[in-house]
Design an enzyme around this catalytic site. Structure first.
Site, short mmCIF file in Angstrom:
data_model
loop_
_atom_site.label_atom_id
_atom_site.label_comp_id
_atom_site.label_asym_id
_atom_site.label_seq_id
_atom_site.Cartn_x
_atom_site.Cartn_y
_atom_site.Cartn_z
N CYS A 93 0.76 -1.19 -0.06
CA CYS A 93 -0.12 -0.04 -0.01
C CYS A 93 0.83 1.19 0.07
O CYS A 93 0.35 2.07 -0.16
CB CYS A 93 -0.98 -0.26 1.26
SG CYS A 93 -2.15 -1.36 1.17
N1 COA Z 1 -17.97 -10.05 10.51
C1 COA Z 1 -18.47 -10.35 11.88
N2 COA Z 1 -17.68 -10.57 12.57
C2 COA Z 1 -16.26 -10.46 12.27
C3 COA Z 1 -15.85 -10.18 10.76
C4 COA Z 1 -17.01 -9.90 9.94
N3 COA Z 1 -16.82 -9.88 8.67
N4 COA Z 1 -14.53 -10.37 10.88
C5 COA Z 1 -13.92 -10.35 12.01
N5 COA Z 1 -15.16 -10.68 12.77
C6 COA Z 1 -15.02 -10.90 14.26
C7 COA Z 1 -13.83 -11.50 14.70
O1 COA Z 1 -13.49 -13.01 14.41
C8 COA Z 1 -13.67 -11.35 16.39
O2 COA Z 1 -14.52 -12.36 16.93
P1 COA Z 1 -14.00 -12.82 18.17
O3 COA Z 1 -14.01 -11.64 19.18
O4 COA Z 1 -15.22 -13.84 18.37
O5 COA Z 1 -12.47 -13.62 17.96
C9 COA Z 1 -14.36 -9.98 16.35
O6 COA Z 1 -15.12 -9.76 14.99
C10 COA Z 1 -13.47 -8.89 16.32
O7 COA Z 1 -12.59 -8.87 15.34
P2 COA Z 1 -11.43 -8.01 15.34
O8 COA Z 1 -10.25 -8.46 14.64
O9 COA Z 1 -10.85 -7.74 16.79
O10 COA Z 1 -11.82 -6.59 14.89
P3 COA Z 1 -11.07 -5.34 14.79
O11 COA Z 1 -12.04 -4.29 15.54
O12 COA Z 1 -9.66 -5.30 14.96
O13 COA Z 1 -11.43 -5.10 13.05
C11 COA Z 1 -10.00 -5.02 11.18
C12 COA Z 1 -10.91 -5.88 12.34
C13 COA Z 1 -9.63 -6.01 10.07
C14 COA Z 1 -10.92 -4.25 10.50
C15 COA Z 1 -8.99 -4.21 11.91
O14 COA Z 1 -8.21 -5.17 12.60
C16 COA Z 1 -8.34 -3.45 10.79
O15 COA Z 1 -8.71 -2.79 9.86
N6 COA Z 1 -6.98 -3.82 10.95
C17 COA Z 1 -6.16 -3.35 9.97
C18 COA Z 1 -6.09 -4.10 8.66
C19 COA Z 1 -5.57 -3.25 7.68
O16 COA Z 1 -5.72 -2.25 7.38
N7 COA Z 1 -4.96 -3.71 6.47
C20 COA Z 1 -4.34 -3.16 5.38
C21 COA Z 1 -3.35 -2.24 6.12
S1 COA Z 1 -2.80 -1.44 4.73
#
Ligand code: COA
Length: 371
Positions: free
Chosen positions: A156
């Site tokens: 990215c």
């Molecule tokens: N729908 C419903 N629940 C979901 C889900 C979805 N699509 N995806 C994940 N979950 C669940 C997880 O499994 C987790 O469940 P658990 O608590 O039972 O384990 C819960 O939701 C929370 O997940 P978590 O990963 O803690 O959520 P988060 O608030 O960290 O958000 C991202 C997840 C991926 C959106 C976030 O971590 C993120 O944006 N990270 C950076 C990723 C990124 O930007 N990558 C590119 C960088 S250039």
């Protein structure tokens, strides 16, 4: 030593849109079918149940509401979950080059140039359609540019690595006018059968024309560029040319996109602003003298936190605009799109900082001043 400036930019997004509800409906249909077909194995603990996705989770966790995609049907078809793209004969322009050219032509037009005015082409993106010849060579030929061309990858952050190199080549006198283009077909890399990543990416292409200052007005002075890396495997795409050989040992091996979202979030929110601040220190730029920062669009909470750490004040739509609700994460093209969409209102003499971050981890930053 000539100064360099961004003469113009261009971007292009496909008109096909997938909303969160559409994406989740397709993913959940896939998950429910998989779970029904594997009910006995799941009950016996031999196979893991595929968890359901949820539109509210997506918008709350990421800020993404929709994404524009190159090909929609294949992504939503639960028998495919991958865009469908016809292979092209060798004598036709390749899919990703054609995708890139839409933004390249716009950047040339906005600058009043033709391809013959360009003496270097850098394709700077997350991935290229083939190993060789470089996509940049094809684009150089298609527009009739002179000089050199090469491809670089840095996920990215790639566009700002391209700008960093273009800035250096121009300052050294090696080139006069370089096209940096970032065609990002991220829905071809993404794994739409994994709920933690299926919503993240959209497709978009962006281009910048960077040139030596010849005294003409217009454009944006490049005050400085900077790039830093810190190794991490927390965000990783394993698709590549060795996959074919790896399958000789394990025929079931499926390379995929892997992400530990929590770790990426935490690590990048710490690392990216430091790199931007290191650039600012290098060129004596104080946060209060930065009117705006254009950030890579990954997650709205990351944008909030990184903007605050770069600017030393709370993020607003004015000082760090967000575009990810409409486009999702379009990888390296996002920072250039963001800049183009949100810079016309700035006055001559005002300064902004671009910052892009992602897998690697790699972070690129550039400070620019409107002429
Ligand atoms: N729908 C419903 N629940 C979901 C889900 C979805 N699509 N995806 C994940 N979950 C669940 C997880 O499994 C987790 O469940 P658990 O608590 O039972 O384990 C819960 O939701 C929370 O997940 P978590 O990963 O803690 O959520 P988060 O608030 O960290 O958000 C991202 C997840 C991926 C959106 C976030 O971590 C993120 O944006 N990270 C950076 C990723 C990124 O930007 N990558 C590119 C960088 S250039």
């Amino acid at each position: 030593m000539p100064n360099s400036l961004i003469r113009s930019t261009g971007y292009w997004v496909p008109s096909n849109v997938i909303t969160n509800d559409e994406l989740v409906a397709s993913y959940n249909a896939y998950a429910e079918r998989f779970n029904a077909e594997n009910a006995a194995a799941i009950a016996a603990g031999e196979v893991e149940e595929v968890p359901l996705s949820n539109s509210d989770f997506i918008v709350n966790a990421s800020g993404i509401k929709r994404r524009h995609v190159y090909e929609k049907e294949g992504i939503l078809d639960i028998d495919k979950m991958v865009p469908q793209i016809a292979p092209r004969p060798i004598d036709q322009v390749s899919t990703q080059a054609e995708f890139a050219l839409k933004s390249v032509h716009q950047a040339l037009e906005r600058a009043g140039y033709t391809g013959a005015d360009i003496d270097g082409v850098i394709v700077a993106s997350s991935a290229q359609q083939r190993n060789f010849p470089g996509l940049s060579c094809e684009i150089q030929d298609a527009i009739g540019a002179k000089g050199f061309s090469f491809d670089l990858t840095m996920a990215c952050a790639a566009a700002l690595y391209g700008l960093h190199i273009a800035n250096g080549l121009i300052k050294s006198g090696e080139a006069k006018r370089i096209l940096v283009c970032s065609p990002e077909m991220m829905t071809c890399i993404n794994v739409h059968t994994r709920r933690d990543v299926h919503f993240i990416f959209g497709d978009a292409s962006a281009a910048m024309i960077v040139e030596a200052d010849d005294g003409r007005p217009g454009g944006w002075d490049v005050l400085g560029t900077h790039a830093e890396n810190k190794w991490s495997s927390a965000l990783r795409s394993d698709f590549g040319f060795i996959n074919r050989a790896e399958r000789q040992i394990d025929p079931d091996y499926e390379p995929h996109l892997d992400q530990d979202g929590h770790r990426v979030f935490k690590d990048v929110v710490g690392f990216a602003p430091k790199v931007a601040r290191n650039l600012m220190k290098k060129i004596d730029l104080e946060p209060e003298d930065v009117r705006r920062t254009w950030l890579h669009q990954a997650n709205i909470r990351m944008v909030d936190m990184i903007a605050k750490r770069i600017l030393g004040r709370d993020r607003t739509e004015e000082n760090a605009p967000a575009i990810l609700d409409e486009y999702g994460n379009t990888s390296s093209s996002s920072v250039v799109m963001n800049f183009q969409m949100h810079s016309d209102d700035m006055a001559a003499g005002e300064t902004g900082v671009m910052c892009a971050f992602g897998a690697g981890y790699g972070v690129g930053a550039a400070a620019v001043r409107k002429r």
